[in-house]
Design a protein around this motif. Structure first.
Motif, short mmCIF file in Angstrom:
data_model
loop_
_atom_site.label_atom_id
_atom_site.label_comp_id
_atom_site.label_asym_id
_atom_site.label_seq_id
_atom_site.Cartn_x
_atom_site.Cartn_y
_atom_site.Cartn_z
N SER A 200 0.83 -1.21 0.00
CA SER A 200 0.00 0.00 0.00
C SER A 200 0.87 1.26 0.00
CB SER A 200 -0.98 0.01 1.16
OG SER A 200 -0.29 -0.24 2.36
N LEU A 201 2.14 1.12 0.35
CA LEU A 201 3.05 2.27 0.22
C LEU A 201 3.50 2.45 -1.22
CD1 LEU A 201 5.36 2.10 3.35
CD2 LEU A 201 3.64 3.81 2.83
N VAL A 202 3.62 1.31 -1.91
CA VAL A 202 4.16 1.35 -3.27
C VAL A 202 3.08 1.60 -4.31
CG1 VAL A 202 5.46 0.07 -4.99
CG2 VAL A 202 6.03 -0.18 -2.58
N LEU A 203 1.95 0.89 -4.16
CA LEU A 203 0.90 0.97 -5.19
C LEU A 203 -0.16 2.00 -4.82
CD1 LEU A 203 0.36 -2.86 -5.78
CD2 LEU A 203 1.68 -1.29 -7.20
N PRO A 204 -0.85 2.52 -5.83
CA PRO A 204 -1.99 3.41 -5.55
C PRO A 204 -3.08 2.63 -4.81
CG PRO A 204 -1.47 3.39 -7.91
CD PRO A 204 -0.60 2.38 -7.26
N LYS A 205 -3.80 3.31 -3.89
CA LYS A 205 -4.78 2.62 -3.03
C LYS A 205 -5.86 1.90 -3.84
CE LYS A 205 -4.50 5.70 0.84
NZ LYS A 205 -4.42 7.03 0.25
N MET A 206 -6.39 2.60 -4.84
CA MET A 206 -7.51 2.01 -5.57
C MET A 206 -7.08 0.73 -6.28
SD MET A 206 -10.03 3.47 -4.62
CE MET A 206 -11.24 2.52 -5.54
N THR A 207 -5.93 0.75 -6.90
CA THR A 207 -5.41 -0.43 -7.60
C THR A 207 -5.35 -1.62 -6.64
OG1 THR A 207 -3.96 1.14 -8.67
CG2 THR A 207 -3.56 -1.19 -9.13
N LEU A 208 -4.82 -1.32 -5.44
CA LEU A 208 -4.62 -2.37 -4.45
C LEU A 208 -5.96 -2.94 -4.00
CD1 LEU A 208 -2.22 -3.64 -3.11
CD2 LEU A 208 -2.50 -2.08 -1.20
N ILE A 209 -6.93 -2.05 -3.75
CA ILE A 209 -8.25 -2.50 -3.27
C ILE A 209 -8.93 -3.34 -4.34
CG2 ILE A 209 -10.58 -1.69 -2.69
CD1 ILE A 209 -9.12 0.66 -1.25
N ILE A 210 -8.84 -2.90 -5.59
CA ILE A 210 -9.44 -3.66 -6.68
C ILE A 210 -8.78 -5.03 -6.78
CG2 ILE A 210 -9.72 -3.79 -9.20
CD1 ILE A 210 -9.99 -0.68 -9.07
N ALA A 211 -7.46 -5.06 -6.68
CA ALA A 211 -6.74 -6.32 -6.76
C ALA A 211 -7.16 -7.26 -5.65
CB ALA A 211 -5.24 -6.07 -6.70
N LEU A 212 -7.28 -6.72 -4.42
CA LEU A 212 -7.69 -7.54 -3.28
C LEU A 212 -9.08 -8.11 -3.50
CD1 LEU A 212 -6.39 -5.35 -0.29
CD2 LEU A 212 -5.62 -7.65 -0.90
N SER A 213 -9.98 -7.27 -4.00
CA SER A 213 -11.35 -7.72 -4.25
C SER A 213 -11.35 -8.85 -5.25
CB SER A 213 -12.21 -6.57 -4.77
OG SER A 213 -12.04 -5.44 -3.96
N ILE A 214 -10.58 -8.69 -6.32
CA ILE A 214 -10.54 -9.73 -7.35
C ILE A 214 -10.03 -11.05 -6.75
CG2 ILE A 214 -9.35 -10.47 -9.47
CD1 ILE A 214 -9.45 -7.51 -10.33
N ILE A 215 -8.97 -10.94 -5.91
CA ILE A 215 -8.44 -12.16 -5.28
C ILE A 215 -9.52 -12.83 -4.44
CG2 ILE A 215 -6.80 -13.02 -3.54
CD1 ILE A 215 -4.86 -10.83 -4.56
N ALA A 216 -10.25 -12.02 -3.66
CA ALA A 216 -11.32 -12.56 -2.82
C ALA A 216 -12.36 -13.29 -3.67
CB ALA A 216 -11.96 -11.42 -2.03
N VAL A 217 -12.79 -12.65 -4.75
CA VAL A 217 -13.80 -13.24 -5.62
C VAL A 217 -13.29 -14.55 -6.22
CG1 VAL A 217 -15.09 -12.93 -7.76
CG2 VAL A 217 -14.95 -11.06 -6.09
N VAL A 218 -12.02 -14.51 -6.67
CA VAL A 218 -11.44 -15.72 -7.28
C VAL A 218 -11.43 -16.87 -6.28
CG1 VAL A 218 -9.28 -16.72 -8.14
CG2 VAL A 218 -10.09 -14.52 -9.02
N ILE A 219 -11.01 -16.57 -5.03
CA ILE A 219 -10.97 -17.63 -4.00
C ILE A 219 -12.37 -18.21 -3.80
CG2 ILE A 219 -10.62 -18.09 -1.53
CD1 ILE A 219 -8.30 -16.07 -1.64
N LEU A 220 -13.36 -17.30 -3.70
CA LEU A 220 -14.73 -17.76 -3.49
C LEU A 220 -15.20 -18.64 -4.64
CD1 LEU A 220 -16.52 -14.68 -1.90
CD2 LEU A 220 -15.94 -16.87 -0.85
N LEU A 221 -14.88 -18.20 -5.86
CA LEU A 221 -15.31 -18.97 -7.03
C LEU A 221 -14.62 -20.33 -7.09
CD1 LEU A 221 -15.50 -16.24 -9.83
CD2 LEU A 221 -17.39 -17.48 -8.71
N LEU A 222 -13.35 -20.36 -6.67
CA LEU A 222 -12.61 -21.61 -6.72
C LEU A 222 -13.16 -22.63 -5.74
CD1 LEU A 222 -8.85 -20.61 -7.13
CD2 LEU A 222 -10.27 -21.93 -8.72
N PHE A 223 -13.51 -22.17 -4.53
CA PHE A 223 -13.93 -23.13 -3.50
C PHE A 223 -15.43 -23.35 -3.46
CE2 PHE A 223 -9.73 -21.83 -2.22
CZ PHE A 223 -9.13 -23.05 -1.90
#
Lengths: 342, 648
Positions: A200-223
């Motif tokens: 979060s120090l290196v990347l812009p906040k919005m990019t990071l939040i979007i990336a986190l959300s995508i990871i969450a969705v992917v995990i949910l879809l996988l399991f």
């Protein structure tokens, strides 16, 4: 006599060998780091390398002493040692000698003692004693809390002394606890939190939040498991919270020099004359070593003081410059072997 | 160990191994792959230390020292080491104010607190001596020797030139130079820069973080030794130069003296001149601005850059060209008047005369007629072709072309081309009678004093010249840098010159330049006066001459701006110089006194006021006819057609 022999029989000679190789390598490199023509005697005690030798010999005596003493001695005095070191940590806050903004040294003439260094060893000893006490189970929550408290108390005191670096070393006790059976999830969580902080120090906040959300969705879809929805959503919200609070922590909690060091480390700032000087000069020193190095005592960067704190914090630069990639690799592998032996 | 669980133990080791592998990978990249750091390491510890050679000395043709080096001292500062100094005392010693001190100190500190930088440039030896005594009180300061140029006689400023620090452009263009280096900016200092500067030496030293030297780099394998600059021996005669400068003081103009048999320049004087010592050291920039602002333009190298109408001295060239082309013969004579429409050019009363006499009396109608005969000759078919041929002849005398003197910024002079007149008058709409004033050295002609002297050399040598030059020897060897041993021939054959030289002899013996005669000392002087009309005020006074007639030793061209007849100023100055050079004694102290004390400057100041007025006027004309204005700006000899006045 029989007793004595048994002690020496029990000794792990490989570890001892590793220890001596490292100690001697260290001593030789300190000699190289502060080498100058006027004092070319490696036994000259007015110089850093001479003093290092004195410490090595002192340590040897201590080692023999420790070996000879019955293990029960430590068993008995572990808490006492811990207690004394905590007291000295408190005392140094009032009586200590201030060096470069941190108050962590007792001064006795030309010698200095840093209680924080003793606290590391004392904490380890006390922790070992506690965990090996009969009837203590690490799986119990009470035990866990006690362990954490034993670590956190000296850590906080050291933080008060403004020795953030030393305090951070205490966090490595988590590894020890993990080895003793601490849940891997906790460790993972810690690693992830640190990763998140840095990201979060290196990347812009919005990019990071979007990336986190995508990871969450992917995990949910996988399991495709409904019970996972809630915890994952919780973790996601927590992470987003961390992302937003990082800025605050970074700007309001951390000291200016700490912020700067982090910025320099992350490559966000290149202040070559200020905070980035050490980093840049060490990179130059290590990088100029090449594959085989410049040869012992031939390093120009280290010999001519371009890297500060050459004989202590930045001693690795000397290794990197004079022994090259081969020497650096040997040092790292030595450390790794030592860690594996313990 | 009993608590260690198998799974945890493996993860534990894996974690450490991963960290170790990451370290190793990063190290491999840093140390083996990337070589940026190796370069940085070298720039950290290697210091290039320049060893400046001393610049070559300059002597005159007789071995008299004209330029030498004097030691001065750059005051260096290492800001970090400056502690507890008595600033007041310090400032008083080197002559700066306290404010200056703190300004300079800040500047040095910003540059680098550890590295030495120049605090004050070029302290004199005296300042250095008194400073050195107290140096122990001023920690952080030390002096570094350097040299500046010194001119014991303070003569020949334009010819010698001056030095200055190189600018960024030079550094970019020429790898040899670095910021802070000195380079010749004009004169001999510039054109012989390479020979004078020598070769700089460089040594590489290992330094520590405080910039302290720690020894040689690889036993000095890459070090080079500096080579001192070569000394120059000029062709100049310092004594003659000094004398000419004294004669020209308080006058505008120029004197050029050349040895015709070699092309060696014996003297080259500009009026006004300046003391070359003004343009060295700490006072240089201040003095430079003062000199630049002076309305009399003391920095202007008139000898090589000022365009003057040559006036009657040009009649010689015209006559020679016409003789060679068989337009006239020595016996040709013309009616004693030259008429163009309603205008006519007359002369003072003298019997009808042929070429030799016309030179003696500087008869204007005669040479206007010669010019017309040349340009309008049937030989060439048209006046355009006629003029073209005439111009070719003039060019062969080194007019309108660069002669190639071994000094920078030489201008080539002005001889209008056919196209030039076509532009002004229209193609086919001009002929000899339109531009006849060229025949008597007026009109659009612009010739530098150096060229006037060179033309006279051609006449003295009967048809050729060696490139005028000012450096005789480089070190101990003859100056072989610029084709100086090559004869340049003009289009006129040697035998053609005799009659013109006869005329020149009579100019001195019985004509307009009787003052210049050295016949009592059995030296035959040949010369020609000129009185050039110009748009700036009174006529320019001109005289060209050579002596002795056989085996000439010296050619002199003198030009004194706005001072009247050639005979008034130019002739006496030239004749005194000949006396000095050929006889080594001055037998006419009264003339010498009159020349040396003659002060024409008040006239010039008046003129410069007028000139300003004129500038405003020409600015108005500029809009109407840009071509003409170009003419005005590039030459002193603005198109000024002859008005019919008698010209001796």
């Amino acid at each position: 006599m029989r007793r004595q022999r048994s002690i020496f029989q029990n000794i792990d000679w490989i570890t001892v060998l590793l220890y001596f190789v490292m100690v001697i390598a260290g001593w030789l490199n300190i000699y190289a780091a502060v080498f100058n023509q006027q004092h070319d005697n490696i036994f000259d005690v007015t110089q850093n390398y001479g003093r290092q030798l004195m410490w090595i010999l002192t340590a040897l005596v201590l080692i023999v002493f420790v070996l000879v003493i019955d293990g029960k001695f430590f068993d008995a005095f572990a808490y006492v040692v811990y207690g004394v070191s905590i007291i000295s940590l408190i005392a140094v806050l009032f009586l200590g000698h201030e060096v470069a903004g941190s108050k962590s040294w007792f001064r006795f003439g030309s010698f200095g003692i840093q209680p924080a260094e003793f606290a590391k060893f004392a904490t380890a000893l006390a922790l070992a004693k506690y965990l090996s006490t009969m009837g203590i189970r690490f799986s119990e929550t009470r035990t866990k809390i006690t362990c954490v408290a034993m670590i956190v108390i000296p850590m906080l005191l050291i933080l008060l002394e403004n020795e953030t670096g030393v305090a951070l070393v205490f966090s490595s006790f988590v590894l020890v606890l993990y080895r003793e059976g601490l849940s891997g999830g906790l460790l993972l969580l810690g690693v992830l939190a640190v990763a998140l902080f840095i990201l979060s120090l290196v990347l812009p906040k919005m990019t990071l939040i979007i990336a986190l959300s995508i990871i969450a969705v992917v995990i949910l879809l996988l399991f495709r498991n409904k019970t996972l929805v809630l915890p994952i959503a919780g973790i996601l919200i927590l992470s987003v919270g961390v992302v937003f609070s990082v800025d605050y922590v970074f700007h309001n909690v951390l000291e200016k020099h700490q912020k700067k060091r982090i910025d320099v480390l992350l490559g966000k700032e290149t202040d070559l004359k200020g905070a980035g000087y050490n980093l840049n000069q060490s990179l130059i020193a290590i990088g100029s070593g090449g594959f085989c190095g410049k040869g012992y005592l031939q390093g120009t960067q280290t010999k001519f003081d371009f890297v500060p704190e050459q004989s202590t914090d930045f001693i690795f630069c000397t290794v990197g410059e004079e022994w090259g990639f081969i020497g650096s690799a040997v040092v790292i592998l030595l450390f790794l072997s030592l860690l594996f032996r313990i | 160990m009993k608590f260690i669980q198998g799974g945890h133990r493996i993860i534990f080791f894996a974690l450490f191994s991963i960290v170790a592998v990451i370290y190793l990978a990063r190290l491999f990249f840093l140390q083996v792959v990337e070589d940026r750091y190796k370069i940085s390491a070298n720039s950290n510890v290697l210091r290039r230390i320049t060893d400046y050679p001393s610049r070559g000395l300059i002597y005159d043709r007789n071995g008299k020292l004209m330029v030498y080096n004097e030691a001065v001292y750059d005051l260096m500062i290492v800001p970090k080491d400056v502690k507890n100094i008595d600033t007041t005392d310090f400032c008083k010693l080197i002559g700066i104010t306290i404010e200056d001190f703190s300004k300079k100190f800040q500047k040095a500190k910003i540059y680098s607190p550890y590295k030495a930088s120049i605090f004050e440039k070029q302290l004199s030896a005296q300042t250095y001596a008194s400073f050195q005594e107290k140096l122990y009180k001023f920690n952080g300061f030390y002096c570094q020797p350097r040299t500046i140029r010194k001119y014991p006689d303070a003569i020949a400023a334009h010819l010698l030139g001056y030095l200055g620090e190189v600018d960024e452009k030079v550094v970019e263009r020429n790898q040899y130079y670095q910021m802070g280096d000195y380079i010749g900016i004009s004169g001999v200092e510039q054109s012989y820069e390479k020979e004078l500067r020598g070769r700089r030496g460089v040594r590489y030293a290992l330094v520590d973080v405080f910039n302290r030297e720690k020894g040689k780099f690889e036993e000095g394998r890459y070090d080079t030794i500096s080579v001192a600059g070569e000394n120059l021996s000029l062709t100049l005669d310092a004594e003659l130069q000094l004398y000419a400068e004294q004669l020209m003081q308080n006058k505008l103009g120029s004197v050029v003296a050349i040895e015709p048999s070699t092309g060696e320049i014996l003297a080259m004087v500009n009026g006004p001149t300046y003391d070359p010592n003004l343009l060295v050291g700490r006072v240089r920039s201040k003095n430079y601005v003062t000199l630049l602002k002076d309305t009399l333009k003391p920095l202007f190298n008139r000898a090589m850059q000022a365009y003057y109408p040559p006036g009657s001295t040009f009649k010689l060239t015209g006559a020679l060209s016409a003789l060679e082309e068989n337009i006239i013969s020595p016996g040709t004579s013309y009616a004693h008047v030259f008429t163009v429409g309603s205008k006519s050019v007359k002369c003072h009363p003298h019997p009808p005369i042929a070429l030799e006499g016309s030179i003696q009396y500087s008869c204007n109608p005669y040479f206007c007629n010669v010019f017309r005969s040349f340009v309008e000759s049937n030989k060439y078919g048209s006046s355009e072709n006629g003029y073209r041929t005439w111009r070719k002849y003039v060019n062969s005398f080194g007019i309108g072309v660069k002669i190639g003197v071994d000094m920078p910024h030489e201008l080539k002079g002005l001889v209008p081309s056919v196209e030039f007149y076509d532009k002004i008058y229209g193609k086919g709409r001009w002929k000899a009678s339109t531009i006849y004033s060229l025949g008597i050295g007026q009109g659009e002609l612009g010739i530098t004093p150096l060229q006037m002297a060179n033309i006279t050399c051609i006449i003295a040598n009967k048809g050729f010249y060696y490139t005028p030059h000012v450096v005789k020897k480089i070190g101990e060897r003859k100056n072989d840098t610029r084709n100086l041993l090559e004869k340049h021939f003009c289009l006129v054959k040697p035998q053609t010159f005799n009659v013109v030289i006869d005329g020149m002899q009579r100019v001195v013996e019985a004509g307009t330049a009787r003052n210049a005669s050295l016949i009592k000392d059995s030296i035959v002087v040949c010369g020609k006066t000129g009185t050039a009309e110009n748009p700036h005020g009174k006529d320019h006074s001109l005289f060209v001459c050579f002596a002795p007639r056989e085996n000439p030793k010296i050619v002199i061209a003198v030009m004194v701006e706005n001072s009247g007849f050639g005979a008034t100023w130019a002739v006496p100055i030239a004749s005194l110089m000949m006396e000095k050079y050929l006889l080594d004694t001055i037998k006419r102290p009264d003339v010498e006194k009159r020349m040396m004390e003659g002060n024409l400057l008040p006239d010039y100041y008046y003129r410069s006021l007028q000139l300003q007025q004129q500038k405003t006027d020409t600015a108005a004309i500029a809009k109407k006819d840009s071509l003409l204005v170009v003419q005005v700006n590039t030459s002193f000899g603005k198109s000024s057609s002859y008005n019919g006045k008698a010209k001796p």
